[in-house]
Design a protein around this motif. Structure first.
Motif, mmCIF file in Angstrom:
data_model
loop_
_atom_site.group_PDB
_atom_site.id
_atom_site.type_symbol
_atom_site.label_atom_id
_atom_site.label_comp_id
_atom_site.label_asym_id
_atom_site.label_seq_id
_atom_site.Cartn_x
_atom_site.Cartn_y
_atom_site.Cartn_z
ATOM 1 N N THR A 178 0.858 -1.199 0.000
ATOM 2 C CA THR A 178 0.000 0.000 0.000
ATOM 3 C C THR A 178 0.889 1.242 0.000
ATOM 4 O O THR A 178 1.934 1.264 0.639
ATOM 5 C CB THR A 178 -0.930 0.046 1.233
ATOM 6 O OG1 THR A 178 -0.137 0.093 2.418
ATOM 7 C CG2 THR A 178 -1.868 -1.140 1.281
ATOM 8 N N ASN A 179 0.465 2.240 -0.733
ATOM 9 C CA ASN A 179 1.174 3.533 -0.766
ATOM 10 C C ASN A 179 0.213 4.597 -0.256
ATOM 11 O O ASN A 179 -0.902 4.714 -0.766
ATOM 12 C CB ASN A 179 1.594 3.878 -2.197
ATOM 13 C CG ASN A 179 2.570 2.866 -2.746
ATOM 14 O OD1 ASN A 179 2.174 1.801 -3.215
ATOM 15 N ND2 ASN A 179 3.843 3.169 -2.686
ATOM 16 N N THR A 180 0.684 5.332 0.746
ATOM 17 C CA THR A 180 -0.180 6.405 1.231
ATOM 18 C C THR A 180 0.538 7.741 1.149
ATOM 19 O O THR A 180 1.699 7.822 0.753
ATOM 20 C CB THR A 180 -0.689 6.122 2.662
ATOM 21 O OG1 THR A 180 -1.722 7.080 2.990
ATOM 22 C CG2 THR A 180 0.430 6.239 3.697
ATOM 23 N N MET A 181 -0.211 8.790 1.466
ATOM 24 C CA MET A 181 0.327 10.143 1.323
ATOM 25 C C MET A 181 0.395 10.796 2.700
ATOM 26 O O MET A 181 0.303 10.108 3.696
ATOM 27 C CB MET A 181 -0.546 10.927 0.363
ATOM 28 C CG MET A 181 -1.994 10.569 0.484
ATOM 29 S SD MET A 181 -2.967 10.552 -1.029
ATOM 30 C CE MET A 181 -2.080 11.473 -2.175
ATOM 31 N N ASN A 182 0.488 12.089 2.770
ATOM 32 C CA ASN A 182 0.705 12.745 4.062
ATOM 33 C C ASN A 182 -0.417 12.457 5.046
ATOM 34 O O ASN A 182 -1.549 12.908 4.862
ATOM 35 C CB ASN A 182 0.822 14.254 3.864
ATOM 36 C CG ASN A 182 2.195 14.622 3.377
ATOM 37 O OD1 ASN A 182 2.645 14.122 2.339
ATOM 38 N ND2 ASN A 182 2.868 15.463 4.128
ATOM 39 N N ASN A 183 -0.087 11.722 6.086
ATOM 40 C CA ASN A 183 -1.046 11.460 7.160
ATOM 41 C C ASN A 183 -0.886 12.526 8.236
ATOM 42 O O ASN A 183 0.219 13.011 8.477
ATOM 43 C CB ASN A 183 -0.748 10.101 7.795
ATOM 44 C CG ASN A 183 -1.363 8.929 7.042
ATOM 45 O OD1 ASN A 183 -2.058 8.115 7.636
ATOM 46 N ND2 ASN A 183 -1.132 8.825 5.745
ATOM 47 N N PHE A 258 -2.273 -1.097 -3.638
ATOM 48 C CA PHE A 258 -3.321 -0.065 -3.559
ATOM 49 C C PHE A 258 -2.745 1.268 -3.090
ATOM 50 O O PHE A 258 -1.945 1.290 -2.149
ATOM 51 C CB PHE A 258 -4.405 -0.462 -2.535
ATOM 52 C CG PHE A 258 -5.285 -1.572 -2.990
ATOM 53 C CD1 PHE A 258 -6.385 -1.332 -3.791
ATOM 54 C CD2 PHE A 258 -5.003 -2.872 -2.616
ATOM 55 C CE1 PHE A 258 -7.191 -2.365 -4.226
ATOM 56 C CE2 PHE A 258 -5.800 -3.913 -3.042
ATOM 57 C CZ PHE A 258 -6.899 -3.668 -3.856
ATOM 58 N N ASN A 259 -3.213 2.323 -3.697
ATOM 59 C CA ASN A 259 -2.982 3.655 -3.149
ATOM 60 C C ASN A 259 -4.035 3.935 -2.081
ATOM 61 O O ASN A 259 -5.230 3.667 -2.300
ATOM 62 C CB ASN A 259 -3.147 4.724 -4.243
ATOM 63 C CG ASN A 259 -2.020 4.680 -5.253
ATOM 64 O OD1 ASN A 259 -0.947 4.161 -4.970
ATOM 65 N ND2 ASN A 259 -2.265 5.235 -6.439
ATOM 66 N N ASP A 304 -3.531 8.591 -7.042
ATOM 67 C CA ASP A 304 -4.898 8.377 -7.510
ATOM 68 C C ASP A 304 -5.518 7.248 -6.664
ATOM 69 O O ASP A 304 -5.026 6.121 -6.690
ATOM 70 C CB ASP A 304 -4.844 7.987 -8.994
ATOM 71 C CG ASP A 304 -6.220 7.831 -9.598
ATOM 72 O OD1 ASP A 304 -7.130 7.351 -8.892
ATOM 73 O OD2 ASP A 304 -6.384 8.184 -10.784
ATOM 74 N N GLY A 305 -6.576 7.555 -5.937
ATOM 75 C CA GLY A 305 -7.179 6.571 -5.017
ATOM 76 C C GLY A 305 -8.336 5.793 -5.620
ATOM 77 O O GLY A 305 -9.072 5.114 -4.896
#
Ligand SMILES: NC(=O)c1ccc[n+]([C@@H]2O[C@H](COP(=O)([O-])OP(=O)(O)OC[C@H]3O[C@@H](n4cnc5c(N)ncnc54)[C@H](O)[C@@H]3O)[C@@H](O)[C@H]2O)c1
Length: 339
Positions: A178-183, A258-259, A304-305
């Motif tokens: 999984t790739n996530t962005m600024n939490n 998944f993003n 892109d989610g």
């Protein structure tokens, strides 16, 4: 026996929200493994209102070393492994690249060796949007694009992904990346942007807002898509419960990926203004060129989610609710603004 999840890095910021969310929304037993490095804090768990030591076992182990037999017994059987532990501060990866990269690579190798032996149902490797490098204006990275990391942090995360990929292919480890962005959210380390901005506004100190000045004198302000760490926890829970593992064969050359994306993009100045409005205190700021002040930093990230949304995942909290909750909680627990 019910479902048992091993979460590495559970004393970190996102890890603690993951524990909190799973305590509220599942009956899982959670084994947290963490070495309490620079950013780890035991209070991240004990400050959780619904914290329940009967459902959370905390195991101290530095994952630069392999998981030894005694530790395996302490952990017990596991259904899922979520590998979230990492050194995560970009600036530190630039000042101390060698130990930083070694930590992130070695901890992943040791977790994958463990997974290869205990064969969980699923192994999630938590990664970042930064592995893709900067997102050009108007573009959001979709799953599977080329990785172009800009700094040692993002390179170490890309290395984690690639080693996990090879264990999926060679040893059948049931991997999902999984790739996530600024939490952001409560209990974040005060070096990070949202608590740092809060602190500066409260002390009436100037905030540097990074951007790039165009030849016409106007500024392109750095931008990110932000999400509350609780939304991230919910997405990981959704994936663990709903997404089947893809195993390697001639038609399946890549593992599932998944993003985990936020709602919408906001620039660094909008965040400063939004936090100032919630605190009812006007911020002082100046615009600074990001290239000269922060080498290796990227102006814009975006994921892109759509893929996860099409699978049926919806974030539980809106961006506005997320900022309100974070700022108001932190104002009642200002010790979290102290380094
Ligand atoms: N914070 C974000 O905005 C963000 C964005 C994208 C991806 N990520 C990823 O999410 C994960 C969690 O990020 P975070 O912000 O909660 O980080 P964090 O720095 O707050 O927490 C990381 C935790 O990992 C532990 N850890 C590090 N090295 C270890 C080792 N060798 N052995 C055992 N434990 C070790 C630390 O003690 C700490 O508790 C990381 O993998 C990070 O790369 C974070």
């Amino acid at each position: 026996m019910g479902t048992r999840v091993l979460l590495t890095g559970g004393l970190g910021f996102i890890g603690s929200h993951t524990v909190e969310h799973w305590l509220r929304n599942t009956d899982w037993e959670i084994i947290v493994m963490d070495a309490l490095r620079f950013s780890g804090r035991i209070e991240r768990l004990t400050d959780i209102e619904c914290y329940n030591p009967d459902r959370v076992k905390v195991v101290w182990h530095d994952l630069r070393s392999p998981i030894h037999n005694q530790l395996k017994e302490t952990i017990g059987p596991v259904d899922y492994i979520v590998n979230m532990a990492s050194d995560s501060h970009v600036d530190r990866s630039i000042t101390h690249p060698v130990p930083f990269v070694q930590n992130n690579v070695n901890l992943s190798l040791n977790m994958l060796e463990y997974a290869r032996e205990v064969q969980p149902e699923k192994f999630i490797q938590i990664s970042t949007d930064e592995v893709y490098g900067p997102a050009p204006h108007g573009h959001s990275h979709v799953e599977g694009e080329v990785l172009r990391p800009s700094n040692p942090y993002s390179a170490s995360k890309a290395a984690q992904e690639m080693i996990a990929f090879s264990y999926w292919r060679t040893f059948g480890v049931p991997l999902i990346i999984t790739n996530t962005m600024n939490n952001f959210g409560e209990r974040q380390h005060p070096e990070k942007y949202v608590p740092m901005v809060m602190k500066r506004i409260l002390h009436q100190e100037e905030i540097e807002v990074h951007g790039k000045q165009r030849p016409d004198g106007e500024w392109d302000i750095g931008a990110r898509v932000w999400l509350h760490a609780r939304n991230h926890a919910d997405a990981v829970q959704f994936i663990l419960k709903n997404v089947p593992i893809k195993y390697y064969d001639d038609d399946t050359p890549e593992p599932e990926r998944f993003n985990i994306a936020g709602e919408r993009e906001i620039n660094n100045l909008e965040i400063v203004e939004m936090i100032g409005a919630i605190l009812e205190c006007p911020p002082l700021y100046k615009l600074v060129d990001f290239h000269t002040s922060r080498p290796g930093h990227d102006l814009r990230y975006s994921l892109d989610g759509t893929k996860l949304k099409e699978y049926g995942w919806n974030a539980p909290m809106t961006l506005e609710e997320s900022f309100d909750k974070t700022i108001n909680w932190t104002m009642k627990h200002t010790e979290w603004l102290t380094e």
